[in-house]
Enzyme design. Structure first.
Site, PDB file in Angstrom:
ATOM      1  N   HIS A  67       0.836  -1.206   0.000  1.00 23.43           N
ATOM      2  CA  HIS A  67       0.000   0.000   0.000  1.00 23.43           C
ATOM      3  C   HIS A  67       0.873   1.259   0.000  1.00 23.43           C
ATOM      4  O   HIS A  67       0.711   2.147  -0.840  1.00 23.43           O
ATOM      5  CB  HIS A  67      -0.902  -0.024   1.242  1.00 23.43           C
ATOM      6  CG  HIS A  67      -1.819   1.149   1.373  1.00 23.43           C
ATOM      7  ND1 HIS A  67      -3.140   1.114   0.981  1.00 23.43           N
ATOM      8  CD2 HIS A  67      -1.609   2.396   1.847  1.00 23.43           C
ATOM      9  CE1 HIS A  67      -3.703   2.290   1.216  1.00 23.43           C
ATOM     10  NE2 HIS A  67      -2.786   3.090   1.748  1.00 23.43           N
ATOM     11  N   GLU A  68       1.797   1.311   0.931  1.00 24.10           N
ATOM     12  CA  GLU A  68       2.634   2.516   1.041  1.00 24.10           C
ATOM     13  C   GLU A  68       3.520   2.685  -0.185  1.00 24.10           C
ATOM     14  O   GLU A  68       3.815   3.806  -0.594  1.00 24.10           O
ATOM     15  CB  GLU A  68       3.474   2.478   2.314  1.00 24.10           C
ATOM     16  CG  GLU A  68       2.677   2.376   3.626  1.00 24.10           C
ATOM     17  CD  GLU A  68       1.566   3.402   3.767  1.00 24.10           C
ATOM     18  OE1 GLU A  68       1.686   4.501   3.212  1.00 24.10           O
ATOM     19  OE2 GLU A  68       0.550   3.080   4.426  1.00 24.10           O
TER      20      GLU A  68
END
Lengths: 542, 542
Positions: free
Chosen positions: A304-305
């Site tokens: 995600h990051e």
């Protein structure tokens, strides 16, 4: 006053001196005031504006580094001095962002033509931001600062004690503040529209309501269907909790670093209490956290990051670096870039086909698991009380509930008094679950206490944009699935860079970007169709 | 513009919001200009002055955090954007440090009495700094910025290529700049005195020359005597180099963290290319580096930096935090605090009596070594070419050579042309060694290229103050040696805090502090006597 203190070696001397030097490298006189009118042409005016905006951006970049440091490095006992540092810096930045000189520079740049579309977008957004900042009445700004701190503290305490009533008075003030702010700053807009626009430029509550009605109408029965089907059986090694084996955290970290590299992000990776992406475009830093019983959550956080990080890193650079056009278009688009990686890629069978052998190398006891086992574990659907624990399928309803409540708070149909009851009502109605306490209900999220209304929709807008973008990418990259299964993300990255990242804030709304990329604005039925197909197929597997 | 980007969890939202909040917490209007004259009493004026100075200090603290980050976290590719950040911040700080308003606040605070001695010292130093900064001609400040960068680059290249001639032109300009600066800023002082005063307030070249004559007269024959004696036999495990075993770096780090804790510093420990102490008084951070063949160097670095760190952490706090009186008195005093730990404590038999079992626990193969083995390894004397590799006994001569050359450059008796020859001459004369190249000679240190003259003496002043302070501490704490042998540093820390740390910049010179602490100003014969006794005894051991 502060300096890197000498160490016992030459290089220690170097440290001291380096910092002394840094202090010296910009001993220029006081900034020129005014004086930008007159013979200056628009392009000259743009250059002068760009210089000022980039310097403000550099100062804001410092704030971003301090923010990262606070969450990754700093010890709690330094919080007070850090607060003083940030306040001093914020005051400097605010002065520069609202200075008469900046206003004049913007006006000059607006006056004549000759700018390219990226430059025009920067001037457009500089104006927008300047007007919003300078129109904010001092009294409200002061109250905002006070409520920002009071609100958070009152919320944290109320949540801890499951005592909504103690939070009510400050929440009332916060809602009123946001209404008053909108009236003062953007009288042409409905107050809630203005709040939404701060996070999702160009978006309105009326269009959101339409979108969310469609989503709700499709999702409520779909969730019913899926959760009534036989439960997915998830291998105990991947199910987390007491029965799961230990996934050594250092090994998880090494694995995540490898995944990050394969995904193509070359920045800095750390641990923090909660995953986030920080730093600046030239110095992007991500964090994740590791649960030694559930390695999937660490990887999911990392993926995600990384999606955020690639967006941060690949927005307009060169002469546009640090200019408004280089900023993220909206929170929804930012979230779409992270969710495209987390969900469209990271929750796919192809991704786990690629990752499975790497996992087995780090954790031998997973050797006989198939990609399908991971796929099931990461896509299991379960109705839940807490938004942040929600799966892909139920998540949008958590958001829609919050959106409807926010809308009500702004149009008066919901009050701070009946908010918890309305919350319970909607959770029952849309998700069919009972909310046993406000702690697990209306008090679960930090956003309102931190003065943010109109922020929640970004999460689900992001999920929908991610899906619409990804499906378009699949059309443009014929072998995308196979590439992902081989751990080759190059064409996907290139596609994202060309179509989305490099556009920055060129377009004035996410819908316009979406239309340029996919041929039409956001269409929630694309997302619904995707969810239906994916989860019906998955739940027939069992 | 920048924000901590949302993460997939609630706390991610928190991150975004936290940073939004930080931006809001100081939306105050533009700072008041002038207007501090008139009815304001001195104490009110002091309060207004303190507010301004503390805010400038907060901004300088940010610079310190950025400096730490640059050396510990940041990747090289972000250097350019970091430079822009630091330049923007430096410009802001410089404006504030030289503003008319600050000048008026200082004048008002000076006008009347009623201040306590700490407050008076702050006003005194605020005046000193303000005058020096505002007297600096713009043209020179500009040149300083240019030469700071040019000089460092020219030096780095010249050192790499062993090509002093290529460094000469910029070195000439640097010396001239420092002479011109002194004439403009402090016409009442000799130019070299002014340069010394910047690092070692209240010190003059004439007194330094006297002190160093004494040291030289004692040290040259002592070094001859010691280096002619039979060599110390150092156990191969502790001698570093190829024959030494591997000291696993992670274990070294864990050991260092334990030592740091025992010494009583509770801040942040990291690795960096070169050990240093950074951060701010409320957020002190140290680093060390580890050599897997030589664990003593990592510990020595750690102990040294801990000495700096304790000084950073324990200077005046409360209402004086961030005020000029809370700053380090001088570089020499700062260095005395690190060297007191590194040499007076860390190079003592008692310290190794305490540490030996801890080392054996981390590195079993050291189990049969005695404290004496470590003591010998860490105190071995050897004449060398390079200052940073020099031992306690020969180090001062490296400094005295540089001092005499600097003095010569400022009074014209040494020129940039004959500097390398003079260097060789003095190394032959004082240390009896031949300098084979400028790379190992006049080009070895970064200081001059970074515009720092008058800095070198601090190292040896620090060593002498450390010795004089420590001997006094031994008188005040009867069992100090035994306490150190037990790893108990509490009384030593308390003594330092009370007598030195907490005094900050109360006294206008290190000599005055020294007189208050030990009953007399710096007396180099104390240091000489200490070295004679220590090394004669040590070298009879062999």
């Amino acid at each position: 006053m502060h300096q890197v203190v000498s160490s016992r070696t030459a290089a220690g001397g170097r440290s001291v001196l380096r910092s002394a030097k840094a202090r010296l490298t910009s001993c220029r006189g006081p900034r020129r005031g005014g004086g930008v009118r007159g013979v200056m042409t628009s392009v000259e005016a743009y250059t002068a504006l760009a210089e000022e905006l980039k310097e403000i951006d550099a100062l804001s970049g410092i704030d971003a580094i301090l923010g990262w440091d606070e969450l990754v490095v700093m010890k709690e006992k330094s919080a007070e001095s850090r607060a003083a540092q940030k306040a001093a810096l914020a005051s400097v930045i605010h002065q520069r962002q609202t200075s008469e000189r900046l206003g004049e520079l913007i006006s000059s740049a607006e006056r004549e033509g000759g700018l390219d579309p990226m430059q025009e977008a920067s001037v457009r957004d500089a104006r927008l931001k300047f007007d919003r900042k300078t129109r904010m009445p001092k009294e409200l700004a002061k109250q905002e600062a006070i409520l920002g701190s009071e609100g958070y503290q009152a919320w944290a305490k109320a949540r801890e004690n499951d005592d909504y009533d103690s939070f009510k008075p400050v929440l009332s003030k916060i809602v009123q503040l946001r209404i008053d702010e909108a009236k003062a700053v953007a009288p042409e807009k409905l107050p809630y529209d203005y709040q939404i626009d701060k996070f999702e430029r160009g978006m309105k509550a009326s269009r959101l309501a339409e979108i969310f009605e469609t989503v709700k109408a499709g999702l409520v029965p779909l969730i019913e269907e899926i959760t009534s089907a036989p439960q997915l059986s998830v291998d105990a090694r991947l199910a987390g909790g007491d029965a799961a084996p230990i996934f050594e955290v250092d090994k998880q970290e090494a694995l995540c670093a490898q995944v990050m590299e394969r995904l193509g992000f070359e920045g800095i990776l750390n641990r923090s209490l909660h995953p986030f992406t920080g730093g600046t475009a030239s110095d992007v830093r991500i964090t994740t956290r590791y649960d030694d019983k559930d390695f999937i959550s660490g990887v999911a956080g990392l993926v995600h990051e990384t999606g955020h990080a690639l967006y941060e890193q690949n927005r307009p650079a060169g002469e546009n670096l640090g200019m408004p056009v280089s900023e993220a278009l909206s929170m929804g688009i930012h979230e779409s870039m992270s969710l495209l990686f987390e969900r469209m890629v990271g929750q796919s069978m192809e991704f786990w086909t690629f990752l499975r052998p790497m996992v087995a190398e780090s954790f031998e006891f997973t050797e006989n698991l198939e990609a399908e086992d991971f796929y099931k574990a990461i896509n299991k659907v379960q109705k839940s009380l807490i938004r942040v624990d929600a799966d892909e399928l139920t998540y949008p309803l958590h958001i829609i509930i919050r959106f409807e409540l926010e809308q009500g708070l702004f149009d008066g149909s919901v009050t701070v008094d009946n908010l918890p009851d309305k919350w319970r009502e909607l959770y029952k109605q849309y998700l069919g679950i009972d909310v046993p306490s406000d702690k697990e209900g209306v008090l679960q999220d930090v956003h309102w206490s931190s003065l943010a209304f109109g922020y929640f929709p970004s999460y689900t807008l992001g999920a929908m944009y991610a899906c619409q973008f990804f499906q378009h990418a699949e059309k443009s990259i014929p072998n995308l699935g196979a590439e992902i299964a081989e751990g080759n993300f190059e064409s996907l990255r290139a596609w994202l860079r060309e179509n989305i990242h490099s556009k920055g804030s060129l377009y004035p709304s996410a819908d316009e970007l979406c239309e340029h990329v996919t041929g039409k604005p956001l269409d929630p039925t694309i997302y619904l169709d995707f969810l239906r197909a994916k989860y019906r197929k998955l739940y027939k597997m069992s």
